[in-house]
Design a protein around this motif. Structure first.
Motif, PDB file in Angstrom:
ATOM      1  N   THR A  74      -3.038   0.101 -18.444  1.00  0.00           N
ATOM      2  CA  THR A  74      -3.479   0.557 -17.198  1.00  0.00           C
ATOM      3  C   THR A  74      -4.081   0.226 -16.309  1.00  0.00           C
ATOM      4  O   THR A  74      -3.185   0.423 -15.106  1.00  0.00           O
ATOM      5  CB  THR A  74      -5.007   1.152 -18.093  1.00  0.00           C
ATOM      6  OG1 THR A  74      -4.661   1.956 -18.677  1.00  0.00           O
ATOM      7  CG2 THR A  74      -5.729   2.642 -16.275  1.00  0.00           C
ATOM      8  N   GLU A  75      -4.203  -1.051 -15.942  1.00  0.00           N
ATOM      9  CA  GLU A  75      -4.670  -1.701 -15.094  1.00  0.00           C
ATOM     10  C   GLU A  75      -3.093  -2.363 -14.471  1.00  0.00           C
ATOM     11  O   GLU A  75      -2.841  -1.946 -13.246  1.00  0.00           O
ATOM     12  CB  GLU A  75      -5.192  -2.914 -15.594  1.00  0.00           C
ATOM     13  CG  GLU A  75      -6.786  -2.686 -15.994  1.00  0.00           C
ATOM     14  CD  GLU A  75      -7.376  -4.583 -16.196  1.00  0.00           C
ATOM     15  OE1 GLU A  75      -8.342  -4.811 -16.378  1.00  0.00           O
ATOM     16  OE2 GLU A  75      -6.859  -4.977 -16.992  1.00  0.00           O
ATOM     17  N   ILE A  76      -2.415  -2.246 -14.998  1.00  0.00           N
ATOM     18  CA  ILE A  76      -0.956  -2.798 -14.353  1.00  0.00           C
ATOM     19  C   ILE A  76      -0.914  -1.461 -13.347  1.00  0.00           C
ATOM     20  O   ILE A  76       0.029  -1.650 -12.528  1.00  0.00           O
ATOM     21  CB  ILE A  76       0.383  -3.332 -15.402  1.00  0.00           C
ATOM     22  CG1 ILE A  76      -0.242  -4.980 -16.040  1.00  0.00           C
ATOM     23  CG2 ILE A  76       1.698  -3.160 -15.540  1.00  0.00           C
ATOM     24  CD1 ILE A  76       0.893  -5.203 -17.170  1.00  0.00           C
ATOM     25  N   GLU A  77      -0.400  -0.606 -14.408  1.00  0.00           N
ATOM     26  CA  GLU A  77      -0.463   1.210 -14.449  1.00  0.00           C
ATOM     27  C   GLU A  77      -1.019   1.200 -12.242  1.00  0.00           C
ATOM     28  O   GLU A  77       0.138   1.509 -11.418  1.00  0.00           O
ATOM     29  CB  GLU A  77      -0.733   1.731 -15.180  1.00  0.00           C
ATOM     30  CG  GLU A  77       0.039   3.093 -14.395  1.00  0.00           C
ATOM     31  CD  GLU A  77       0.091   4.523 -14.693  1.00  0.00           C
ATOM     32  OE1 GLU A  77      -0.621   5.415 -15.235  1.00  0.00           O
ATOM     33  OE2 GLU A  77       0.242   4.708 -16.481  1.00  0.00           O
ATOM     34  N   GLN A  78      -1.946   1.164 -12.844  1.00  0.00           N
ATOM     35  CA  GLN A  78      -2.684   1.326 -10.745  1.00  0.00           C
ATOM     36  C   GLN A  78      -2.386   0.025 -10.013  1.00  0.00           C
ATOM     37  O   GLN A  78      -2.535   0.729  -8.978  1.00  0.00           O
ATOM     38  CB  GLN A  78      -4.249   0.877 -11.426  1.00  0.00           C
ATOM     39  CG  GLN A  78      -5.497   1.708 -12.618  1.00  0.00           C
ATOM     40  CD  GLN A  78      -6.507   1.903 -12.822  1.00  0.00           C
ATOM     41  OE1 GLN A  78      -6.871  -0.167 -12.698  1.00  0.00           O
ATOM     42  NE2 GLN A  78      -7.034   2.848 -12.787  1.00  0.00           N
ATOM     43  N   GLN A  79      -2.033  -0.942 -10.520  1.00  0.00           N
ATOM     44  CA  GLN A  79      -1.763  -2.137  -9.554  1.00  0.00           C
ATOM     45  C   GLN A  79      -0.593  -1.323  -8.830  1.00  0.00           C
ATOM     46  O   GLN A  79      -0.161  -1.681  -7.726  1.00  0.00           O
ATOM     47  CB  GLN A  79      -1.067  -3.358 -10.080  1.00  0.00           C
ATOM     48  CG  GLN A  79      -2.841  -4.145 -10.200  1.00  0.00           C
ATOM     49  CD  GLN A  79      -2.796  -5.395 -11.041  1.00  0.00           C
ATOM     50  OE1 GLN A  79      -1.504  -5.640 -11.465  1.00  0.00           O
ATOM     51  NE2 GLN A  79      -3.903  -5.746 -11.458  1.00  0.00           N
ATOM     52  N   ALA A  80       0.472  -1.050 -10.175  1.00  0.00           N
ATOM     53  CA  ALA A  80       1.704  -0.357  -9.067  1.00  0.00           C
ATOM     54  C   ALA A  80       1.929   1.053  -8.003  1.00  0.00           C
ATOM     55  O   ALA A  80       1.852   0.414  -7.620  1.00  0.00           O
ATOM     56  CB  ALA A  80       3.218  -0.500 -10.801  1.00  0.00           C
ATOM     57  N   GLN A  81       0.669   1.606  -8.451  1.00  0.00           N
ATOM     58  CA  GLN A  81       0.520   2.501  -8.106  1.00  0.00           C
ATOM     59  C   GLN A  81      -0.467   2.335  -6.481  1.00  0.00           C
ATOM     60  O   GLN A  81       0.130   2.860  -5.604  1.00  0.00           O
ATOM     61  CB  GLN A  81      -0.112   4.126  -8.645  1.00  0.00           C
ATOM     62  CG  GLN A  81      -0.261   4.014  -9.687  1.00  0.00           C
ATOM     63  CD  GLN A  81      -1.232   5.306 -10.728  1.00  0.00           C
ATOM     64  OE1 GLN A  81      -2.033   5.676 -10.323  1.00  0.00           O
ATOM     65  NE2 GLN A  81       0.189   6.309 -11.809  1.00  0.00           N
ATOM     66  N   ALA A  82      -1.159   1.457  -6.552  1.00  0.00           N
ATOM     67  CA  ALA A  82      -1.570   0.933  -5.456  1.00  0.00           C
ATOM     68  C   ALA A  82      -0.201   0.140  -4.303  1.00  0.00           C
ATOM     69  O   ALA A  82      -0.654  -0.094  -3.233  1.00  0.00           O
ATOM     70  CB  ALA A  82      -2.894  -0.154  -5.593  1.00  0.00           C
ATOM     71  N   TYR A  83       0.520  -0.624  -5.020  1.00  0.00           N
ATOM     72  CA  TYR A  83       1.432  -1.192  -4.255  1.00  0.00           C
ATOM     73  C   TYR A  83       2.621  -0.263  -3.701  1.00  0.00           C
ATOM     74  O   TYR A  83       2.757  -0.265  -2.310  1.00  0.00           O
ATOM     75  CB  TYR A  83       2.173  -1.707  -4.671  1.00  0.00           C
ATOM     76  CG  TYR A  83       3.211  -2.544  -4.281  1.00  0.00           C
ATOM     77  CD1 TYR A  83       3.408  -3.774  -3.957  1.00  0.00           C
ATOM     78  CD2 TYR A  83       4.344  -2.034  -5.013  1.00  0.00           C
ATOM     79  CE1 TYR A  83       3.729  -4.619  -3.194  1.00  0.00           C
ATOM     80  CE2 TYR A  83       6.058  -2.652  -4.622  1.00  0.00           C
ATOM     81  CZ  TYR A  83       5.519  -4.129  -3.629  1.00  0.00           C
ATOM     82  OH  TYR A  83       6.214  -4.607  -2.611  1.00  0.00           O
ATOM     83  N   CYS A  84       2.959   1.199  -4.306  1.00  0.00           N
ATOM     84  CA  CYS A  84       3.333   2.100  -3.755  1.00  0.00           C
ATOM     85  C   CYS A  84       3.352   2.665  -3.130  1.00  0.00           C
ATOM     86  O   CYS A  84       3.914   3.217  -2.248  1.00  0.00           O
ATOM     87  CB  CYS A  84       4.010   2.721  -4.920  1.00  0.00           C
ATOM     88  SG  CYS A  84       5.423   2.035  -6.346  1.00  0.00           S
ATOM     89  N   MET A  85       1.720   2.881  -2.822  1.00  0.00           N
ATOM     90  CA  MET A  85       1.384   4.045  -2.003  1.00  0.00           C
ATOM     91  C   MET A  85       1.038   2.587  -0.905  1.00  0.00           C
ATOM     92  O   MET A  85       1.502   3.333   0.534  1.00  0.00           O
ATOM     93  CB  MET A  85      -0.349   3.860  -2.693  1.00  0.00           C
ATOM     94  CG  MET A  85      -0.067   4.771  -3.482  1.00  0.00           C
ATOM     95  SD  MET A  85       0.408   6.726  -2.924  1.00  0.00           S
ATOM     96  CE  MET A  85      -0.516   7.117  -2.317  1.00  0.00           C
ATOM     97  N   LYS A  86       0.727   1.690  -0.863  1.00  0.00           N
ATOM     98  CA  LYS A  86       0.645   0.534  -0.164  1.00  0.00           C
ATOM     99  C   LYS A  86       2.119   1.022   1.187  1.00  0.00           C
ATOM    100  O   LYS A  86       2.029   0.715   1.912  1.00  0.00           O
ATOM    101  CB  LYS A  86       0.738  -0.910   0.022  1.00  0.00           C
ATOM    102  CG  LYS A  86       0.189  -2.016   1.100  1.00  0.00           C
ATOM    103  CD  LYS A  86      -1.047  -2.548   0.798  1.00  0.00           C
ATOM    104  CE  LYS A  86       0.194  -3.954   0.492  1.00  0.00           C
ATOM    105  NZ  LYS A  86      -0.233  -5.469  -0.322  1.00  0.00           N
ATOM    106  N   LYS A  87       3.187   0.431   0.217  1.00  0.00           N
ATOM    107  CA  LYS A  87       5.065   0.589   1.168  1.00  0.00           C
ATOM    108  C   LYS A  87       5.513   1.799   0.911  1.00  0.00           C
ATOM    109  O   LYS A  87       6.441   2.228   1.372  1.00  0.00           O
ATOM    110  CB  LYS A  87       5.718  -0.016  -0.217  1.00  0.00           C
ATOM    111  CG  LYS A  87       5.276  -1.447  -0.981  1.00  0.00           C
ATOM    112  CD  LYS A  87       5.629  -2.220   0.605  1.00  0.00           C
ATOM    113  CE  LYS A  87       5.582  -3.679   0.579  1.00  0.00           C
ATOM    114  NZ  LYS A  87       5.998  -4.299   1.083  1.00  0.00           N
ATOM    115  N   GLY A  88       3.800   2.742   1.185  1.00  0.00           N
ATOM    116  CA  GLY A  88       4.540   4.185   1.464  1.00  0.00           C
ATOM    117  C   GLY A  88       5.322   5.444   0.210  1.00  0.00           C
ATOM    118  O   GLY A  88       5.915   5.978   0.810  1.00  0.00           O
TER     119      GLY A  88
END
Length: 91
Positions: A74-88
């Motif tokens: 779950t933490e890894i998924e949240q980090q991936a989503q945050a990264y993707c959102m940051k990159k647009g």
């Protein structure tokens, strides 16, 4: 992982600040040989005031034990989503 055992003299290892090698191994649930390997490779914080006996600070051992946290899925998924959102992008 950290036990609530007492040493041979009945002293609670959870309340003792400085531990001997035997006490540190028992406290962390390690064998003496594994603890010896960690100290020889300088992978675990320890002290040798007179160059012979090894001593350990209990609080430093706790910090060392907690230093390599493995993230949950779950933490890894949240980090991936945050990264993707940051990159647009979207995940």
């Amino acid at each position: 992982m950290v036990s609530t055992e007492t040493d041979a003299k009945g002293i609670d290892l959870n309340n003792k600040e400085i531990l001997t090698s035997e006490e540190a191994a028992r406290y962390m649930g390690f064998s003496m040989s594994y603890l010896y390997k960690l100290t020889m490779k300088k992978l675990i914080p320890h002290y040798k005031p007179m160059g012979k006996m090894c001593y350990f600070n209990r609080k430093e051992l706790i910090e060392w034990l907690q230093s390599n946290k493995v993230s949950t899925a779950t933490e890894i998924e949240q980090q991936a989503q945050a990264y993707c959102m940051k990159k647009g992008g979207v995940l």
